[in-house]
Structure formats: C-alpha cells, structure tokens
Design a protein around this motif. Structure first.
Motif, PDB file in Angstrom:
ATOM      1  N   VAL A   6     -27.910 -34.430  37.029  1.00 60.27           N
ATOM      2  CA  VAL A   6     -27.567 -34.884  38.376  1.00 60.27           C
ATOM      3  C   VAL A   6     -28.539 -34.344  39.404  1.00 60.27           C
ATOM      4  O   VAL A   6     -29.059 -35.066  40.253  1.00 60.27           O
ATOM      5  CB  VAL A   6     -26.116 -34.463  38.731  1.00 60.27           C
ATOM      6  CG1 VAL A   6     -25.833 -34.750  40.209  1.00 60.27           C
ATOM      7  CG2 VAL A   6     -25.124 -35.200  37.850  1.00 60.27           C
ATOM      8  N   ASN A   7     -28.814 -33.014  39.319  1.00 59.19           N
ATOM      9  CA  ASN A   7     -29.715 -32.360  40.285  1.00 59.19           C
ATOM     10  C   ASN A   7     -31.068 -32.016  39.656  1.00 59.19           C
ATOM     11  O   ASN A   7     -31.709 -31.028  40.017  1.00 59.19           O
ATOM     12  CB  ASN A   7     -29.070 -31.069  40.828  1.00 59.19           C
ATOM     13  CG  ASN A   7     -27.846 -31.357  41.668  1.00 59.19           C
ATOM     14  OD1 ASN A   7     -27.813 -32.345  42.403  1.00 59.19           O
ATOM     15  ND2 ASN A   7     -26.830 -30.500  41.556  1.00 59.19           N
ATOM     16  N   ALA A  60     -33.303 -33.572  48.046  1.00 60.37           N
ATOM     17  CA  ALA A  60     -33.189 -34.308  46.784  1.00 60.37           C
ATOM     18  C   ALA A  60     -31.888 -34.031  46.039  1.00 60.37           C
ATOM     19  O   ALA A  60     -31.564 -34.734  45.077  1.00 60.37           O
ATOM     20  CB  ALA A  60     -34.379 -33.962  45.882  1.00 60.37           C
ATOM     21  N   VAL A  61     -31.139 -33.027  46.437  1.00 59.65           N
ATOM     22  CA  VAL A  61     -29.936 -32.664  45.692  1.00 59.65           C
ATOM     23  C   VAL A  61     -28.884 -33.775  45.805  1.00 59.65           C
ATOM     24  O   VAL A  61     -28.704 -34.370  46.866  1.00 59.65           O
ATOM     25  CB  VAL A  61     -29.380 -31.316  46.214  1.00 59.65           C
ATOM     26  CG1 VAL A  61     -28.805 -31.448  47.623  1.00 59.65           C
ATOM     27  CG2 VAL A  61     -28.325 -30.771  45.257  1.00 59.65           C
ATOM     28  N   GLU A  62     -28.233 -34.027  44.699  1.00 63.94           N
ATOM     29  CA  GLU A  62     -27.199 -35.068  44.667  1.00 63.94           C
ATOM     30  C   GLU A  62     -25.808 -34.447  44.631  1.00 63.94           C
ATOM     31  O   GLU A  62     -24.863 -35.030  45.153  1.00 63.94           O
ATOM     32  CB  GLU A  62     -27.412 -35.968  43.452  1.00 63.94           C
ATOM     33  CG  GLU A  62     -28.723 -36.748  43.520  1.00 63.94           C
ATOM     34  CD  GLU A  62     -28.903 -37.671  42.313  1.00 63.94           C
ATOM     35  OE1 GLU A  62     -27.865 -38.129  41.782  1.00 63.94           O
ATOM     36  OE2 GLU A  62     -30.053 -37.904  41.914  1.00 63.94           O
ATOM     37  N   ASP A  63     -25.718 -33.293  43.997  1.00 61.66           N
ATOM     38  CA  ASP A  63     -24.423 -32.612  43.928  1.00 61.66           C
ATOM     39  C   ASP A  63     -24.593 -31.214  44.520  1.00 61.66           C
ATOM     40  O   ASP A  63     -24.971 -30.263  43.837  1.00 61.66           O
ATOM     41  CB  ASP A  63     -23.946 -32.519  42.469  1.00 61.66           C
ATOM     42  CG  ASP A  63     -22.575 -31.848  42.362  1.00 61.66           C
ATOM     43  OD1 ASP A  63     -21.970 -31.576  43.426  1.00 61.66           O
ATOM     44  OD2 ASP A  63     -22.139 -31.583  41.233  1.00 61.66           O
TER      45      ASP A  63
END
Length: 386
Positions: A6-7, A60-63
């Motif tokens: 995810v990240n 850029a982090v998604e979670d």
C-alpha cells in the motif's frame, strides 16, 4: 491490494532518505541497512535532500495509519529537525581560560605603562640635576651590584657611583671565578674537564677586562657626560617598557577578539555538529585531560600546607647547660609558600594553554562553517533566480 504494498512508494522514499548522508558506508548500502548514527546528514544540502524526500513520502503515502511507515517517518523527521536546529558549542571553561589570559595581559600592559612613565620621570629628574663634582676613583669605589632608581637618580654623583660600583662588582666576581677555576685546573685529573675550566678562566678574564674598561670609560665622564648617559638610559628603558606595553595591549585585543569570535561562531547547526563529531571528540578528550591536569596542580598547590611544623632546637651553653626550644621553621615555611605558588602557577598556565588551544581550533572550524554556509546560501539564491 496487499497491505505490504500500500505504502510501497512512500517507504521507498523513506529508504532513500535514510541513505542520504555521506556517512553511510558502501557495505551498508549493499546490505540495505544503515547504522543509526550514519543516518544524520553532515551538510545543509544533505539535510535539504532528506527533508525533500520526507515531503515526497508524505505526499505519496496511501495509508497514513500504517504503524511501520509512521515510526520510520517520525524517526527520519526527528533527524532532519535536529539537523536543522542550532546548538551552543562553546563552553564557559574555555572562555574563562582565555578571559583570564586577557586580564593577565591587561595587567602586564598597565604595569609596563607605569614603568614607562616612571622611567620618563627619572629622565626628567636627571635633566634637573644640579651640577656637581663627579670624580670617583677606582680605590674610592666599593664593589656593589645593587641598583636603586630612587637613590641613584637623586644626583649625578650618586648615579655615577652606582654605575661604577656595578662595574667593580662584576670585576671582583670575575676575579673570584678565575681563582676558583684555577684551583679546579690544578686538581683536575680529566683532560676534558681541565680544558673546560681553562675556557671558563678565559671567559672570566674577558669579563674582568670588559668590566674594568667600562669602569674607566664611565669614571672619566664629567657632570654633563653622566647627565646625558643617565637620561639616555632612562629614556631607553621608557621606550622598551612602552613597546612591551603595546605588545601586551595588542595580544590582549587579539584574545578578546578571539573570545568574541568563539561565541559568535559557537552556535552550529546540527549537521555541522555531526560533521565535526570526530574532531570534537578528540578535542573533548584533550580538554578533559588538560583541565584535569590543571586541577591537579592548582588544587595541590591550594591545599598544600602553608606553615611548616615547628622544630625543636637544642642550645648548649659554655657552662654545659642545655636548653631545648620550639621554634618556627621559617625556611620550611618559605619553601612551602614557594612550592604552593609554583604548583598553582603551573595549574593556571595549563588551564590557560588548553583553553587557548581549544578556542583557536573551535574558531577556525566555526569560521570555515560560516564560509560554507555563505556559499550554500549563494548557491541556493543562484538556483532560485534561474
């Protein structure tokens, strides 16, 4: 989507940030893990690069709730924030040592200035002498090597007598030395030693000859000649004392400026602290050992017993009667005082010397850092304008 991916991009950026510092070794890059101490950047450029990569990672982090990501990010962000921070690197101990030296130089400057004024006054006193008969023969002059400005500058006759007494004293001492060395020559069994004694005899014969010539040249001077000689000598002493006073003042100003630079350059950025870590560690050990030695000498002198124990002295009279008295050991007390002073002076000298040494290197390093910062600032400004 797999939790671990995810990240992925954000964590890749964090990994890149962790390997930004020049301290990271090749083997650490090869194995993909870095020593925590090597993460810290050593230049502003590296710190800016780390900060930029952290911003990219956050973008850029998604979670954002991912614990692994957040712990790694917080660790690296703490490194960046510490590296951007400024920290006091100067110490009171080093500053005190150099300030003490500056005060000693100020004392020396004032003392020499006072002497210069005193000698100038003696020159004026000689100028005001009343003319008198200054005839003094060799036989009428006793040998005396002492000197008293106050007494000898009272009149031309006293000044001339004092000068001639010192000449005759040097002559008498040289003759006594010749006599002593001649006895050693007569009893010497070693050829090399005998040659040394003979050389000493020749040297003292020359000293005696010079002393007598000096006596004769001064003895033949009349009042005016003695007056001019006394004035010139006092003026020379005044000149030398003034020059020494100026030297003391110059060095005092130098160390005051050095102390000011020490404080001015003594606020380093975190990345500069990291860059100089090895140097500062070595200088730190030098400082600890030096200040410890200074404390040992100064403290030993300070705590040393001042008065020597009383001694018992037995007196024997002509009648055979004996008496025992307790008397103060004056000689022992004098030795104690002298040793106390010597130990304390050695301690103070070590303290001042170490302080000057550490301050000098700190200022040089601080000025270089300032120049480097100015260069970094110009580089950033140039890139911005483009």
């Amino acid at each position: 989507m797999d939790e671990n991916t995810v990240n992925l991009r954000a964590e890749q950026l964090l990994d890149e940030a962790a390997f930004t510092s020049s301290l990271v070794k090749n083997k650490e890059r090869e194995r993909g893990s870095v020593d925590p101490d090597h993460i810290y950047p050593i230049t502003k450029g590296e710190t800016d690069r780390m900060a930029d990569l952290l911003r990219q990672a956050e973008a850029a982090v998604e979670d954002a709730s991912d614990v692994t990501y957040r712990e790694k990010y917080d660790q690296l962000n703490e490194v960046v924030q510490w590296s951007y921070g400024r920290y006091r690197t100067w110490t009171w101990g080093v500053l005190l040592g150099v300030v003490l030296l500056a005060l000693l130089l100020l004392w020396g400057r004032n003392s020499n200035k006072k002497d210069a004024d005193m000698y100038k006054a003696y020159a004026a006193q000689a100028e005001a002498w009343t003319p008198c008969d200054t005839t003094i023969t060799w036989d009428a002059c006793e040998a005396n090597g002492s000197y008293s400005f106050e007494n000898e500058y009272a009149s031309a006759n006293k000044w001339k007598r004092g000068e001639l007494q010192r000449c005759k004293s040097m002559y008498v001492v040289a003759l006594k030395n010749i006599e002593d060395y001649q006895q050693k020559v007569d009893t010497a069994t070693n050829k090399e030693a005998k040659e040394r004694y003979l050389e000493s005899i020749k040297r003292n014969q020359k000293d005696a000859e010079n002393a007598r010539q000096r006596f004769d040249s001064v003895a033949k001077l009349d009042f005016k000649g003695i007056q001019n000689m006394a004035k010139e000598k006092a003026q020379d002493w005044s000149k030398y004392s003034s020059e020494d006073s100026g030297s003391y003042l110059g060095w005092m100003i130098f160390f005051v400026v050095l102390a000011a630079l020490y404080i001015w350059t003594g606020y380093a950025y975190g990345y500069e602290v990291t860059r100089h870590k090895t140097r500062d560690k070595v200088l730190g050990w030098i400082g600890k050992i030096g200040f410890w030695l200074a404390g040992v000498f100064f403290g030993s002198g300070l705590l040393m017993q001042l008065f020597a124990p009383d001694k018992r002295v037995e007196y024997i009279f002509s009648s055979g009667r004996r008496e025992t008295h307790t008397e103060s050991d004056v000689a022992g007390t004098s030795m104690n005082i002298m040793l106390k002073v010597v130990l304390m002076v050695i301690g103070a000298a070590i303290f001042i010397g170490i302080s000057v040494f550490l301050m000098f290197f700190a200022v040089i390093g601080g000025i270089i850092d300032r120049i480097r910062r100015a260069g970094d600032g110009k580089a950033v400004k140039s890139v911005t304008e483009q």
